[in-house]
Write a protein that holds these residues in place. Structure first.
Motif, PDB file in Angstrom:
ATOM      1  N   VAL A 284      -6.869   0.644  10.474  1.00 46.29           N
ATOM      2  CA  VAL A 284      -7.269   1.820  11.255  1.00 46.29           C
ATOM      3  C   VAL A 284      -8.205   2.681  10.398  1.00 46.29           C
ATOM      4  CG1 VAL A 284      -6.432   3.866  12.492  1.00 46.29           C
ATOM      5  CG2 VAL A 284      -5.060   1.764  12.476  1.00 46.29           C
ATOM      6  N   ALA A 285      -9.479   2.705  10.784  1.00 48.94           N
ATOM      7  CA  ALA A 285     -10.507   3.338   9.942  1.00 48.94           C
ATOM      8  C   ALA A 285     -10.230   4.821   9.712  1.00 48.94           C
ATOM      9  CB  ALA A 285     -11.884   3.130  10.569  1.00 48.94           C
ATOM     10  N   ASN A 286      -9.805   5.546  10.761  1.00 45.18           N
ATOM     11  CA  ASN A 286      -9.755   7.002  10.606  1.00 45.18           C
ATOM     12  C   ASN A 286      -8.531   7.513   9.837  1.00 45.18           C
ATOM     13  OD1 ASN A 286      -7.603   7.176  12.365  1.00 45.18           O
ATOM     14  ND2 ASN A 286      -8.755   8.161  14.030  1.00 45.18           N
ATOM     15  N   LEU A 287      -7.764   6.585   9.260  1.00 53.04           N
ATOM     16  CA  LEU A 287      -6.710   7.002   8.330  1.00 53.04           C
ATOM     17  C   LEU A 287      -7.269   7.140   6.919  1.00 53.04           C
ATOM     18  CD1 LEU A 287      -3.830   4.634   9.563  1.00 53.04           C
ATOM     19  CD2 LEU A 287      -4.176   7.054  10.148  1.00 53.04           C
ATOM     20  N   ASN A 288      -8.512   6.693   6.732  1.00 54.29           N
ATOM     21  CA  ASN A 288      -9.198   6.779   5.428  1.00 54.29           C
ATOM     22  C   ASN A 288     -10.113   8.004   5.421  1.00 54.29           C
ATOM     23  OD1 ASN A 288      -8.742   3.859   4.124  1.00 54.29           O
ATOM     24  ND2 ASN A 288      -9.074   3.605   6.329  1.00 54.29           N
ATOM     25  N   CYS A 289     -10.262   8.641   4.251  1.00 52.60           N
ATOM     26  CA  CYS A 289     -11.082   9.853   4.168  1.00 52.60           C
ATOM     27  C   CYS A 289     -12.542   9.585   4.520  1.00 52.60           C
ATOM     28  CB  CYS A 289     -10.984  10.466   2.772  1.00 52.60           C
ATOM     29  SG  CYS A 289      -9.378  11.232   2.460  1.00 52.60           S
ATOM     30  N   ASN A 290     -13.021   8.374   4.212  1.00 54.25           N
ATOM     31  CA  ASN A 290     -14.417   8.070   4.560  1.00 54.25           C
ATOM     32  C   ASN A 290     -14.531   7.358   5.904  1.00 54.25           C
ATOM     33  OD1 ASN A 290     -13.437   5.581   4.012  1.00 54.25           O
ATOM     34  ND2 ASN A 290     -14.812   5.124   2.282  1.00 54.25           N
ATOM     35  N   ASN A 291     -13.439   7.348   6.638  1.00 54.26           N
ATOM     36  CA  ASN A 291     -13.397   6.737   7.969  1.00 54.26           C
ATOM     37  C   ASN A 291     -13.837   5.276   7.977  1.00 54.26           C
ATOM     38  OD1 ASN A 291     -12.444   9.116   9.204  1.00 54.26           O
ATOM     39  ND2 ASN A 291     -14.536   9.936   9.191  1.00 54.26           N
ATOM     40  N   THR A 292     -13.637   4.624   6.847  1.00 55.74           N
ATOM     41  CA  THR A 292     -13.990   3.204   6.757  1.00 55.74           C
ATOM     42  C   THR A 292     -12.744   2.436   6.337  1.00 55.74           C
ATOM     43  OG1 THR A 292     -16.154   3.890   5.964  1.00 55.74           O
ATOM     44  CG2 THR A 292     -15.584   1.558   5.665  1.00 55.74           C
ATOM     45  N   ALA A 293     -12.426   1.407   7.111  1.00 59.33           N
ATOM     46  CA  ALA A 293     -11.230   0.630   6.777  1.00 59.33           C
ATOM     47  C   ALA A 293     -11.424  -0.095   5.454  1.00 59.33           C
ATOM     48  CB  ALA A 293     -10.950  -0.383   7.893  1.00 59.33           C
ATOM     49  N   ILE A 294     -10.372  -0.138   4.656  1.00 61.53           N
ATOM     50  CA  ILE A 294     -10.429  -0.902   3.405  1.00 61.53           C
ATOM     51  C   ILE A 294     -10.174  -2.378   3.715  1.00 61.53           C
ATOM     52  CG2 ILE A 294      -9.672   1.067   2.011  1.00 61.53           C
ATOM     53  CD1 ILE A 294      -6.871  -0.300   1.858  1.00 61.53           C
ATOM     54  N   SER A 295     -10.346  -3.233   2.713  1.00 59.14           N
ATOM     55  CA  SER A 295     -10.043  -4.657   2.918  1.00 59.14           C
ATOM     56  C   SER A 295      -8.537  -4.860   2.860  1.00 59.14           C
ATOM     57  CB  SER A 295     -10.666  -5.504   1.814  1.00 59.14           C
ATOM     58  OG  SER A 295     -12.042  -5.334   1.812  1.00 59.14           O
ATOM     59  N   PRO A 296      -8.036  -5.817   3.633  1.00 55.59           N
ATOM     60  CA  PRO A 296      -6.601  -6.126   3.535  1.00 55.59           C
ATOM     61  C   PRO A 296      -6.247  -6.506   2.099  1.00 55.59           C
ATOM     62  CG  PRO A 296      -7.585  -7.250   5.411  1.00 55.59           C
ATOM     63  CD  PRO A 296      -8.723  -6.660   4.624  1.00 55.59           C
ATOM     64  N   TYR A 297      -5.039  -6.158   1.689  1.00 54.78           N
ATOM     65  CA  TYR A 297      -4.623  -6.309   0.288  1.00 54.78           C
ATOM     66  C   TYR A 297      -3.525  -7.364   0.160  1.00 54.78           C
ATOM     67  CZ  TYR A 297      -2.888  -5.057  -4.348  1.00 54.78           C
ATOM     68  OH  TYR A 297      -2.502  -5.096  -5.669  1.00 54.78           O
ATOM     69  N   SER A 298      -3.736  -8.319  -0.731  1.00 51.05           N
ATOM     70  CA  SER A 298      -2.715  -9.369  -0.901  1.00 51.05           C
ATOM     71  C   SER A 298      -2.240  -9.452  -2.352  1.00 51.05           C
ATOM     72  CB  SER A 298      -3.281 -10.723  -0.471  1.00 51.05           C
ATOM     73  OG  SER A 298      -4.419 -11.042  -1.257  1.00 51.05           O
ATOM     74  N   GLY A 299      -2.455  -8.383  -3.090  1.00 46.31           N
ATOM     75  CA  GLY A 299      -2.107  -8.409  -4.522  1.00 46.31           C
ATOM     76  C   GLY A 299      -0.666  -8.023  -4.787  1.00 46.31           C
ATOM     77  N   PHE A 300      -0.416  -7.572  -6.016  1.00 44.01           N
ATOM     78  CA  PHE A 300       0.962  -7.416  -6.497  1.00 44.01           C
ATOM     79  C   PHE A 300       1.252  -6.035  -7.065  1.00 44.01           C
ATOM     80  CE2 PHE A 300      -0.133 -11.798  -6.304  1.00 44.01           C
ATOM     81  CZ  PHE A 300       1.004 -12.407  -5.821  1.00 44.01           C
ATOM     82  N   ASP A 301       0.312  -5.109  -6.872  1.00 45.40           N
ATOM     83  CA  ASP A 301       0.497  -3.789  -7.460  1.00 45.40           C
ATOM     84  C   ASP A 301       1.244  -2.851  -6.510  1.00 45.40           C
ATOM     85  OD1 ASP A 301      -0.880  -4.733  -9.583  1.00 45.40           O
ATOM     86  OD2 ASP A 301      -2.770  -3.728  -9.096  1.00 45.40           O
ATOM     87  N   VAL A 302       1.752  -1.749  -7.059  1.00 45.12           N
ATOM     88  CA  VAL A 302       2.324  -0.681  -6.243  1.00 45.12           C
ATOM     89  C   VAL A 302       1.660   0.633  -6.633  1.00 45.12           C
ATOM     90  CG1 VAL A 302       4.558  -1.833  -5.953  1.00 45.12           C
ATOM     91  CG2 VAL A 302       4.229  -0.244  -7.839  1.00 45.12           C
TER      92      VAL A 302
END
Ligand code: TNX
Length: 709
Positions: A284-302
């Motif tokens: 959902v783009a508008n949950l981001n401050c720049n209104n651009t959706a980030i890429s889906p994340y499949s990593g291991f960080d928190v």
């Protein structure tokens, strides 16, 4: 509070006594009848003399009629539980008076038993479970199954006899909330595996299933009005990306809720925020401050994400998003709770954090739901009667009363001041994703190791007290209960470094069972049993007999070294006596066509002909002989060789040690069969048809881990 600890784990650089009374005994043996080993320990339990109640194919399950519409279902559930191992289809009847020579389930007990209490009486003339309604009957039925021999848990017909130990029990829980959390966000559990886990948890009287449905690595619940949450947000797991999506449809979620309800378990859905939200931010783009959706994340960080909460417009975007999501989830959730997360938000200012809590709690209370959250939520204004989930540890406790109390302690104080209740999940005791010890293939160790003894060694009333047990900042009356948490950040092997292939991930149930058994029963006992019964030696002696139950049920448990698993290893108690196939990768141990005395065994596609069936017979040393049903010959190390690579053949049975095999649950699933003579394990060369079988050093390879069918 995570941020205050030097864990570094947020970043990639991570670090029987058998129920002898119930087993068939040789005619000459004298039956020594130990007290039935019930876990969690009942409030009161008295062994009776006499022979106990022997089930037959005709024993009725007799439910006494009542106004509780769910009581009859407990009768059918019990008959279903007993069917696979006994082969009996016990008749389930409803009558106004108890039948004789029956299992009687009476939901018309006194209200003083409470919603989950029960009494159980077992004598040679019958078994009666009495409760105040269906839920208490269900808990009593979990005790009843533990009064039967371990083989009752088998998924195929076993010989019996099926005698219920003679005993009188009166029982009720210490806490009304006894949960387990499953992190389906980091690692998606297919429906069947989630149901299997529900059944396993119910055995130990767990009554709450907390589903961690959303996180950075995935969004697992369909929200009809926001399809991108699943088309995009469900396209990743930790270590998996692309090609497919992993989530529960609305119908599937409701199926899980209904299944849990049939096991008298309440589902708590968690929609985590304002951190742990990369999957939402990718959808959902508008949950981001720049209104651009980030890429889906499949990593291991928190600790890597945050809803945009820095201006009125974005707070409004987040608020309407949460309203849609929480409305949808709440409408599908009959239970009273919605869990709003709140953990690990290092980037959030308190204004931003408060904006999240205010939006999320408003959505939940508008739906009439009681708010749950990780204890960090307590830093903000929370609705009346909210439940905070404590996941702090000894470091937090040691700061109590000093001038340097941790943030976690401060947040708990703030929640206490708002009259919150608490569910205790101290991460140094109740986190099932922590490794048991250095040999554990999966999981994390940012809390150090959590061996079984540590999973058992705590008390909710001191979880938020000083280390010496005094000065608890949460009063006993504010404690709703306990919860074990099966996070799945590192559900692969070896988890000491980042994975390079998805082949390193076992099926989720293999991970879950290895980490859960035997530790969940420890936490279940803390939640259920009176503190006065708390004793690790006694617990581990009782639990030892459960290894054979798990083996019979096919549960991939870890034979933790702090328990003297009865009979040695996990094969104790003759649990494997009977006819089995032995397969790895779908290829079964086989006597090749035209095999004679001395023929080397092979593996070939599992078809369950006699040439693939083996009669297991326990030997006095706890090992087994394996006799082929077709040929009558024994599995044998050729010429009693001690060398790796020696052929495994069939040979006239002789009782010698090169024909005896120790059966033990293997890390990663299945069982190893170790020669008593050589110490080497039965190994097939490959999963190709007609692969040759030899003895080799144990390596953990799948070619040495056999499924006992
Ligand atoms: C902390 S506990 C987390 C999770 C991780 C877990 C791993 C909590 C509220 N947050 O995001 O999965 O550690 O042990």
């Amino acid at each position: 509070m995570r941020a205050s600890r030097p864990r570094g784990r947020s970043f990639a650089a991570l670090a029987v006594l058998t129920l002898a009374l119930a087993l068939p005994l040789p005619a000459t043996a004298e039956a020594v009848e130990p007290a039935p080993a019930v876990v969690p320990q009942p409030v009161s339990q008295t062994s009776l003399t006499g022979s106990g109640f022997a089930l037959t194919a005709q024993t009725p399950v007799n439910v006494i009629s009542s106004s509780d519409p769910d009581a009859a279902g407990v009768g059918s559930y019990l008959a279903g539980l007993l069917a696979p191992a006994t082969g009996y289809t016990l008749p389930v009847t409803t009558t106004s008076q108890p039948a004789s020579q029956a299992i009687v389930l009476d939901p018309n007990g006194p209200s003083s038993l409470g919603a989950e209490g029960y009494t159980l009486n077992s004598t040679s003339t019958g078994v009666t479970v009495t409760a105040y309604g269906a839920q208490g009957l269900f808990r009593g039925v979990q005790t009843l199954r533990q009064l039967l021999p371990a083989a009752i848990e088998s998924t195929s017909v076993k010989p019996g006899p099926w005698t219920v130990a003679p005993v009188q029990i009166s029982d009720s829980p210490r806490y009304s909330y006894r949960g387990v959390m499953v992190d389906v966000a980091r690692r998606y559990f297919p429906m069947a595996q989630l149901k299997r886990y529900i059944d396993q948890a119910a055995t130990y009287k767990i009554n709450t299933l907390h589903l961690h449905l959303t996180d950075d690595q995935g969004w697992r619940i369909a929200i009809g009005a926001i399809p991108s949450l699943t088309t995009v947000g469900a396209s990743t797991q930790s270590g998996f990306t692309g090609g497919t999506t992993w989530y529960y449809t609305a119908a599937e979620y409701q199926e899980i809720v209904a299944y849990a309800k049939s096991r008298f378990m309440t589902v708590v859905p968690e929609i985590d925020g304002p951190g742990h939200t990369s999957a939402a931010l990718a959808s959902v783009a508008n949950l981001n401050c720049n209104n651009t959706a980030i890429s889906p994340y499949s990593g291991f960080d928190v600790g890597i994400s945050l809803y945009c909460l820095s201006d009125a417009q974005h707070i409004s975007n987040v608020s309407s998003f949460l309203t849609t999501v929480i409305d949808t989830v709440a409408a599908m959730t009959p239970g009273p709770y919605v869990h709003l997360g709140g953990d690990e938000t290092p980037q959030a200012t308190s204004t931003q954090y408060n904006a999240y809590v205010s939006a999320a709690t408003a959505a939940a209370t508008a739906r009439g739901k009681t708010v749950m959250g990780w204890h960090q939520l307590g830093q903000s204004t929370i609705p009346a009667n909210s439940i905070m989930q404590w996941w702090g540890d000894a470091d937090d406790r040691s700061s109590i009363g000093t001038s340097n109390e941790t943030e976690s302690i401060q947040f708990v104080r703030n929640a206490v001041a708002q009259n919150a209740k608490f569910v205790m999940s101290p991460s140094d005791h109740a986190y099932l994703d922590m490794k048991y010890d250095s040999s554990t293939p999966y999981g994390l160790s940012w809390e150090g190791y959590v061996p079984l003894s540590r999973a058992y060694d705590w008390d909710p009333t001191t979880s938020t007290a000083k280390l010496n047990g005094t000065g608890s900042i949460v009063s006993a009356g504010q404690i709703a209960g306990v919860e074990a948490a099966l996070w799945a950040d590192r559900a692969y092997s070896p988890s000491t470094s980042l994975p390079t292939s998805t082949n390193q991930f076992p099926e989720p149930y293999v991970y879950a069972e290895h980490m859960t058994f035997p530790r969940l029963p420890a936490i279940a006992e803390i939640g259920w049993s009176p503190q006065s019964t708390h004793n690790f030696t006694d617990f581990s002696n009782r639990l030892a007999t459960h290894g054979a139950r798990w083996t019979a049920a096919g549960i991939n448990y870890y034979a933790a070294p702090d328990v003297n698993w009865s009979g040695g290893g996990s094969s104790g108690g003759g649990a494997f006596n009977g006819v089995h196939t032995l397969a790895t990768g779908g290829q079964a141990l086989t006597v090749p066509k035209k095999g004679t005395n001395g023929t080397q065994l092979t593996t070939s596609a599992l078809v369950s002909t006699n040439s693939q069936k083996w009669t297991f017979t326990e030997q006095p040393d706890g090992s087994y002989t394996l006799v082929n049903v077709g040929s009558g010959l024994c599995v044998d190390v050729n010429a009693g060789s001690m060398s790796a690579g020696a052929a495994i053949i069939q040979w006239t049975c002789s009782g010698t040690t090169n024909q005896r095999w120790n059966v033990a649950a293997a890390t990663g699933g299945g069982y190893t069969l170790t020669s008593v003579k050589s110490g080497l394990v039965i190994t097939t060369a490959s999963t190709a048809n007609n692969a040759a079988v030899t003895q080799q050093p144990s390596s953990g390879s799948a070619l040495q881990r056999w499924t006992i069918g």
